[in-house]
Design an enzyme around this catalytic site. Structure first.
Site, PDB file in Angstrom:
ATOM      1  N   GLY B 103       0.810  -1.220   0.000  1.00  0.00           N
ATOM      2  CA  GLY B 103       0.000   0.000   0.000  1.00  0.00           C
ATOM      3  C   GLY B 103       0.842   1.267   0.000  1.00  0.00           C
ATOM      4  N   ASP B 248      -2.301  12.393  14.528  1.00  0.00           N
ATOM      5  CA  ASP B 248      -3.216  13.337  15.188  1.00  0.00           C
ATOM      6  C   ASP B 248      -2.429  14.315  16.063  1.00  0.00           C
ATOM      7  OD1 ASP B 248      -5.568  11.878  14.215  1.00  0.00           O
ATOM      8  OD2 ASP B 248      -4.950  10.331  15.627  1.00  0.00           O
ATOM      9  N   HIS B 276      -8.569   6.949  17.959  1.00  0.00           N
ATOM     10  CA  HIS B 276      -8.207   7.566  16.676  1.00  0.00           C
ATOM     11  C   HIS B 276      -9.472   7.623  15.813  1.00  0.00           C
ATOM     12  CE1 HIS B 276      -5.944   8.605  13.122  1.00  0.00           C
ATOM     13  NE2 HIS B 276      -6.417   7.563  12.489  1.00  0.00           N
TER      14      HIS B 276
END
Lengths: 436, 436
Positions: B103, B248, B276
């Site tokens: 990915g 984050d 999350h």
């Protein structure tokens, strides 16, 4: 092999009507374009995600936004690196311009540059991202991701679509952006379309970049794009322009290592000669494995002569088949390698390959083209050509073929280099598959 | 808020038929799955681009291919790092397993790991790439690009689709792979599909990884995936599992810096509390700007309470709009940050956020979930929770909300954690847009 004079994107022929009349009788397709080195486009883009009323100023001052119109987000702030103990010993900020900055190669490269991987932990970085009108939103996305990465060394990011703004004071220009070849597009058309881009960017570099800017051209056909670029930048030394053949060099080293059954760090002195195309010549005559000539280690000379070169050339195509994408990650690694090779002294006895301006070369290769050759650097950003290489008939023949191709490409872009009317008599199609 | 018992991918209900009969009357959709922690799948993949007859052996020996079946290309060779002056002082090879290796996040991350950016210039690296049957060709492409990059520290690359093979002796497991949410897919279904993957990978880690493997879970929903993973790996300390909330944290720092008009390196002590997801709590009560409490620097407390959190949460969505892709580059930077935070001592007075196992936490947060909290590390791979944080009603309320969500997610995956029958009473949909 058709001979055409062809420039599909130029709309203003600068020839006498008598000439045109003659040509229209002899050639079915032809347009012409004059050399216009200092024409300037007028697109600019301004983007800054800090609205003035959002900014509260504590200890650090923000800059007047008018003096720095193209900054992005948190990078619109200024700060005095001399004011803090940690950053006081840092070098002076270095400006790096990147074209095709919204593309996949740049998406790897920008984060490498920002992390300090290339210039080290005491070199603050300014990134100047050049995109197109179509990609300006994506460029903002790239800038956002750079913000979110909190790289301490990354002190400025600006984005824009006008090379005359983006290249301002650039000390490095990494020119990746190029139009990919559409279905059915002739190679001469691709040369012209991308040549126009590189002519424009050369003029912009000439006008606004640092007088000693180092330019690495990645967008294909990169050798001829580099030639066009340097011809349009007469005030920048031709020696400062490089066409990227480092991925070819790296691939050639890996394939020789595989064949010899050694780790790739054992392969040295690998030259790629010529064009970044299928005519490229990975040189197994001068390359070494564990310090020995390749031919002494790899006894299968038939493989070297008949399969090795093809393996290197076809690597990109195989990768696209498997991976479904072009080699963005390893291309970006090879750009980093190419930059490092110029800013660190070349290890004793070794060299690296780069597509450089051929005038004055000691190998008898045609002057005035951009040709990949073996280089050494003292680490000052400059290079010298390696003299102690040997040639045999096989190598000479191969070099002659890639040289002929580059001379043909040069004739095909004469309208972009200031050398008159383009004549496209390109030999067969030798673009590397999937290379951008 | 519908209450369902739901597991769309499990095909073998392990309940008594009387239970099923009862449930089928009360609930329209329900399937059940027992906890099967040591079931093992039997897919394996072998790939090596060096055919035996291609290898000529000079000074360095190649290994018997049978003893190392999953190696790739040039990485199928072995070499004695002790035999050479340059590499003799290197540390022992470290094994890093990466799932979702074909990915985009991994495509950035693998090259960072291989370059030495995380573990330094004297730490040789083995990369173990886990893909799926669908992605095995792409994995080969990734391995090819790693070969072509000639990273001196990268000494082994293996690829496969069986976690029981790929995770063998892994000292780090970076679990990125997860199924994206399809159109119309309920969140409970996503929890189940990805939970199954993470249950399997937990069992595999438990069976074959290093007993002190550090696991960073990136695939979403990452907190609950981490809980499932650690519950399925009872022989590995629960403390070794991390759900990635570092992106984050980085985004929160950047947004505070922007608001305050300072460079992002001035923001410290940033905690992300909880899940999350959009219920995450970026803590501006404890965070500091230039050493001062944020509220003393940013006087606009309304912005802090009403806009700041949303800005952090929505960053990924905005990025997708602009960039057309999810934040692969900055996610991979944040994985590097998370790893570095565990292997380097945390700077005095500062901390970092990670989603960790909550049992024994000093904040009164529910036990037995994976909750992002402030951590400090001595640089030994381990961490301790920070004690000197303060709370106010606002922060407590926000934390309670994200805690409630994680407890609901936990009930929804009880069949995957060995705690009986799953009951999905998830509050509203809080997945972050575009996060994988």
């Amino acid at each position: 092999m058709a001979t055409t004079q062809f420039n599909p994107t130029c709309s203003k022929p600068h020839l006498h009507s008598s000439q045109l009349s003659f040509l229209s009788r002899t050639l079915p397709k032809r347009r012409h374009c004059s050399f216009a080195p200092f024409h300037r486009t007028q697109h600019a883009s301004i983007s800054c995600s800090v609205a003035p009323n959002e900014v509260q100023v504590p200890a650090v001052k923000t800059q007047d936004p008018k003096s720095k119109p193209e900054c992005y987000g948190v990078f619109c702030l200024t700060y005095d690196l001399r004011a803090e103990e940690e950053t006081r010993s840092w070098k002076k900020l270095i400006s790096i311009a990147v074209s095709g900055a919204a593309g996949m190669i740049a998406n790897h490269l920008l984060f490498k540059l920002a992390s300090g991987e290339v210039f080290g932990p005491d070199q603050p970085i300014a990134l100047k991202l050049l995109g197109s009108e179509r990609s300006i939103q994506a460029l903002e996305g790239v800038a956002m991701e750079l913000e979110d990465s909190l790289f301490p060394l990354l002190r400025e990011v600006s984005i824009g679509i006008d090379p005359y703004e983006v290249f301002q004071d650039a000390e490095w220009a990494l020119l990746i952006g190029a139009k990919p070849r559409g279905p059915g597009m002739e190679r001469s058309a691709l040369l012209d379309i991308n040549g126009q881009i590189y002519a424009e960017q050369g003029r912009a570099l000439n006008a606004v970049a640092s007088r000693n800017v180092k330019v690495i051209i990645v967008g294909n056909p990169c050798n001829t794009n580099a030639l066009i670029c340097l011809k349009n930048a007469p005030n920048i030394p031709a020696k400062n322009f490089h066409a990227l053949t480092r991925l070819d060099e790296n691939r050639a080293k890996c394939q020789l290592a595989l064949k010899a059954g050694v780790f790739y760090d054992k392969v040295s002195n690998m030259t790629i000669w010529g064009n970044h195309s299928t005519t490229q010549v990975p040189d197994f005559l001068n390359a070494r494995i564990d310090g020995l000539p390749v031919k002494e280690v790899v006894k299968d000379h038939k493989w070297l002569e008949e399969e090795f070169t093809e393996k290197v050339q076809k690597r990109g195509g195989v990768l696209i088949q498997k991976w479904g994408r072009s080699s963005a990650a390893s291309t970006s690694v090879s750009i980093v390698d190419a930059m490092r090779s110029l800013i660190t002294p070349t290890p004793e006895g070794d060299w690296f390959s780069s597509g450089v301006y051929s005038s004055g070369n000691p190998y008898g290769i045609a002057e005035d083209i951009v040709f990949s050759m073996p280089c050494r650097s003292k680490g000052d950003g400059d290079y010298e050509l390696v003299r102690d290489v040997i040639f045999d008939d096989y190598l000479r023949q191969r070099i002659a073929k890639t040289e002929a191709e580059l001379l043909a490409e040069k004739r095909c872009v004469a309208h972009l280099t200031g050398e008159g009317i383009a004549v496209c008599d390109l030999p067969g199609d030798t673009m590397l598959p999937g290379e951008m």
